[in-house]
Scaffold this active site. Structure first.
Site, PDB file in Angstrom:
ATOM      1  N   ARG A 201      -5.294  -6.194  19.245  1.00 47.58           N
ATOM      2  CA  ARG A 201      -6.396  -7.182  19.471  1.00 47.58           C
ATOM      3  C   ARG A 201      -5.311  -7.943  20.553  1.00 47.58           C
ATOM      4  O   ARG A 201      -6.363  -8.568  21.100  1.00 47.58           O
ATOM      5  CB  ARG A 201      -6.119  -8.139  17.709  1.00 47.58           C
ATOM      6  CG  ARG A 201      -6.616  -7.639  16.259  1.00 47.58           C
ATOM      7  CD  ARG A 201      -6.762  -8.616  15.542  1.00 47.58           C
ATOM      8  NE  ARG A 201      -5.042  -8.840  15.066  1.00 47.58           N
ATOM      9  CZ  ARG A 201      -5.410 -10.174  14.053  1.00 47.58           C
ATOM     10  NH1 ARG A 201      -5.494 -10.585  14.012  1.00 47.58           N
ATOM     11  NH2 ARG A 201      -4.019 -10.281  13.586  1.00 47.58           N
TER      12      ARG A 201
ATOM     13  N   GLU B 127       0.182   8.029   2.029  1.00 49.50           N
ATOM     14  CA  GLU B 127       1.740   8.223   1.808  1.00 49.50           C
ATOM     15  C   GLU B 127       2.124   6.549   1.692  1.00 49.50           C
ATOM     16  O   GLU B 127       3.118   6.028   0.790  1.00 49.50           O
ATOM     17  CB  GLU B 127       2.889   9.206   2.214  1.00 49.50           C
ATOM     18  CG  GLU B 127       3.960   9.020   1.464  1.00 49.50           C
ATOM     19  CD  GLU B 127       4.162   9.405  -0.266  1.00 49.50           C
ATOM     20  OE1 GLU B 127       3.949   8.188  -0.921  1.00 49.50           O
ATOM     21  OE2 GLU B 127       3.437  10.752  -0.806  1.00 49.50           O
TER      22      GLU B 127
ATOM     23  N   VAL C 152       1.782   3.072  -0.818  1.00 50.47           N
ATOM     24  CA  VAL C 152       2.488   2.339  -2.160  1.00 50.47           C
ATOM     25  C   VAL C 152       4.642   2.802  -1.521  1.00 50.47           C
ATOM     26  O   VAL C 152       4.994   4.040  -1.449  1.00 50.47           O
ATOM     27  CB  VAL C 152       1.905   3.189  -3.250  1.00 50.47           C
ATOM     28  CG1 VAL C 152       3.442   3.244  -4.361  1.00 50.47           C
ATOM     29  CG2 VAL C 152       0.938   3.403  -3.185  1.00 50.47           C
TER      30      VAL C 152
ATOM     31  N   GLY D 276       6.428   1.974   0.520  1.00 51.15           N
ATOM     32  CA  GLY D 276       7.134   2.190   1.786  1.00 51.15           C
ATOM     33  C   GLY D 276       7.526   3.953   2.169  1.00 51.15           C
ATOM     34  O   GLY D 276       6.916   4.671   1.864  1.00 51.15           O
TER      35      GLY D 276
ATOM     36  N   ASP E  86      -0.578  -7.887  -4.445  1.00 49.98           N
ATOM     37  CA  ASP E  86       0.712  -6.049  -3.754  1.00 49.98           C
ATOM     38  C   ASP E  86       0.278  -5.037  -4.393  1.00 49.98           C
ATOM     39  O   ASP E  86       0.418  -3.929  -4.559  1.00 49.98           O
ATOM     40  CB  ASP E  86       1.736  -6.878  -2.822  1.00 49.98           C
ATOM     41  CG  ASP E  86       2.164  -5.537  -2.131  1.00 49.98           C
ATOM     42  OD1 ASP E  86       1.368  -5.018  -0.869  1.00 49.98           O
ATOM     43  OD2 ASP E  86       2.844  -5.231  -2.961  1.00 49.98           O
TER      44      ASP E  86
ATOM     45  N   LYS F 146      -1.577  -1.619  -5.243  1.00 52.08           N
ATOM     46  CA  LYS F 146      -0.228  -0.410  -5.372  1.00 52.08           C
ATOM     47  C   LYS F 146      -1.057   0.214  -6.460  1.00 52.08           C
ATOM     48  O   LYS F 146      -0.601   1.582  -7.307  1.00 52.08           O
ATOM     49  CB  LYS F 146       0.767  -0.672  -5.484  1.00 52.08           C
ATOM     50  CG  LYS F 146       1.351  -0.870  -3.629  1.00 52.08           C
ATOM     51  CD  LYS F 146       2.598  -1.346  -3.743  1.00 52.08           C
ATOM     52  CE  LYS F 146       2.570  -2.133  -2.142  1.00 52.08           C
ATOM     53  NZ  LYS F 146       4.129  -3.100  -1.188  1.00 52.08           N
TER      54      LYS F 146
ATOM     55  N   GLY G  21       9.217  -2.700   5.462  1.00 52.57           N
ATOM     56  CA  GLY G  21       9.753  -2.746   6.719  1.00 52.57           C
ATOM     57  C   GLY G  21       9.207  -1.698   7.452  1.00 52.57           C
ATOM     58  O   GLY G  21       8.042  -0.574   6.925  1.00 52.57           O
TER      59      GLY G  21
END
Length: 433
Positions: free
Chosen positions: A47, A130, A133, A135, A202, A206, A305
């Site tokens: 963006r 993958e 959900v 990380g 969140d 998941k 992360g």
């Protein structure tokens, strides 16, 4: 080995996208050997093109993601934009132009996963996710592939690192909710607006994805019962410790005993300290799976992360690239069971209820009668008197046996109407026993 590279379009270059680009560059030779052909970053849609992105050739940057997908030479698209739009339209556009997709978009997959799977299947392409959900934790592929021959009955897990960090700090230090949230924000674990995390949105997204895969049925975000954790208090943790428990925000997915329905829910719960999930600390995630043949399995690791999530994205990239070379596709949606999702009221669970009551004879009997009238059996009761400065009040803590959640909720509503009950201080489910 094929020498012509597979070309990759990266849609989004934030925390995760920038790590994906870095790993693709620094591990290029290893990826080539693992895939059987080079993979080349052919374009990066963003963006804000003026932002400096270290390690990325400025010539690859574009603000026109649609044009990037339509230019005719892209083999795989990696979508790490997040949100519903424009991600949904871009993924659909990719399929229309013969491009397989790797996504980390939990919100979109929870809402429109069925339609996206159908589009991928119609086009004969892959949709891998993958990273959507938990990380870096390998979870979706084991559920879709390694356990494909087994029957999964229950999935219970900590799937949001922010909330686990907050609850862990409240447990280990005695901090209140706001104090623990402030620390999580200062350390970068919580967003400036933490609503999606602390209110359970969140984790619910998941949960919908995991339930669909585990039970081979379609589960949408709207099917998931959700409660946030903002009302969890230091007093709740004190009560939990007296029971030999701690408190976690859990995603719990279950197949009914008769196998005719499933449930999906996200809420804070007390779990025994002996349960494997109780020892999950800081911002880590863990998911506990119970299957007929495999028994009990636990998947544990960093759940968020840039680098951990990018690891999952790159794992999918390798799998999809190999499929491209083999002119094949991996497993798609499996929804053959078409099981209904039962409402929360049908869930059988236990409650921990803390009441502020008048400290006088007959109160306990009145409370016990209310439970009995709703068909809920009491396991333990603890009463402690305290002066309130005007008269006398008492704190009454009741832990129930297992009962339908609807009966437990009805009991709580009836308790609120009793003259001797001054207030319902807290309500929490007890799981994992």
């Amino acid at each position: 080995m094929r020498t012509r590279p597979l070309k990759v379009a990266l849609l989004g270059c934030g925390v995760v996208g920038s790590e994906v680009a870095r790993i693709m560059t620094t591990h290029a030779d290893d990826l080539t050997q693992r895939i059987g052909a080079p993979v080349e970053l052919a374009g990066v849609a963003v963006r804000r093109p003026s932002k400096v992105r270290e390690g990325i050739d400025p010539a690859l940057i574009t603000t026109d993601a649609t044009a990037l997908l339509k230019r005719g030479d892209i083999d795989i698209a990696i979508e790490v934009i997040g949100g519903i739009e424009p991600a949904r339209t871009l993924i659909t556009t990719a399929f229309e132009h013969g491009i397989s997709v790797v996504s980390a978009n939990k919100a979109l997959l929870a809402q429109d996963g069925a339609a996206l799977h159908a589009a991928a299947e119609q086009a004969g392409l892959d949709l891998y996710y993958e990273a959507a959900v938990a990380g870096a934790i390998p979870l979706i592929r084991p559920l879709r592939e390694s356990l494909a021959g087994d029957k999964i009955n229950r999935v219970m897990g900590i799937v949001n690192g922010t909330t686990n960090f907050i609850l862990d700090k409240m447990d280990s230090t005695g901090a209140g909710y706001q104090e623990a949230l402030d620390e999580a924000t200062a350390l970068g674990y919580a967003e400036a607006d933490p609503t999606a995390d602390v209110e359970g949105y969140d984790a619910a997204a998941k949960a919908a994805i995991l339930a669909g895969i585990a039970f081979h049925t379609r589960v949408r975000l709207d099917d998931v019962y959700r409660e946030g954790m903002t009302e969890v208090s230091a007093a709740d943790f004190a009560s939990a410790k007296r029971m030999g428990c701690t408190i976690k925000l859990l995603a719990i997915l279950e197949r009914a005993a008769d196998g005719e329905s499933v449930t999906a829910r996200v809420h804070p719960a007390m779990i025994p300290l002996s349960h494997p999930l109780a020892s999950v600390r800081e911002a880590y995630n863990a998911v506990f799976v119970e299957a007929d043949a495999a028994g009990r399995l636990m998947f544990y690791g960093p759940g968020a992360g840039g680098a951990p999530t990018a690891s999952a994205v790159l794992g999918d990239l390798v799998a999809v690239a190999r499929n491209k070379l083999a002119e094949a596709t991996g497993p798609g949606e499996s929804a053959y069971t078409q099981l209904p999702v039962s409402p929360m009221g049908d869930v059988v669970t236990r409650y921990h209820i803390s009441l502020d009551v008048a400290d006088k004879p007959g109160v306990l009997a009145q409370v016990a009668t209310t439970f009995a009238e709703h068909g809920v059996s009491i396991d333990t009761v603890r009463q402690q008197g305290r002066p309130d400065g005007v008269g006398k009040e008492a704190s009454l803590v009741v832990v129930t046996h297992r009962a339908a959640d609807a009966a437990l909720s009805g009991t709580v509503e009836a308790l609120r109407k009793l003259d001797t009950v001054r207030g319902v201080a807290s309500i929490m489910r007890v799981e994992g026993e």
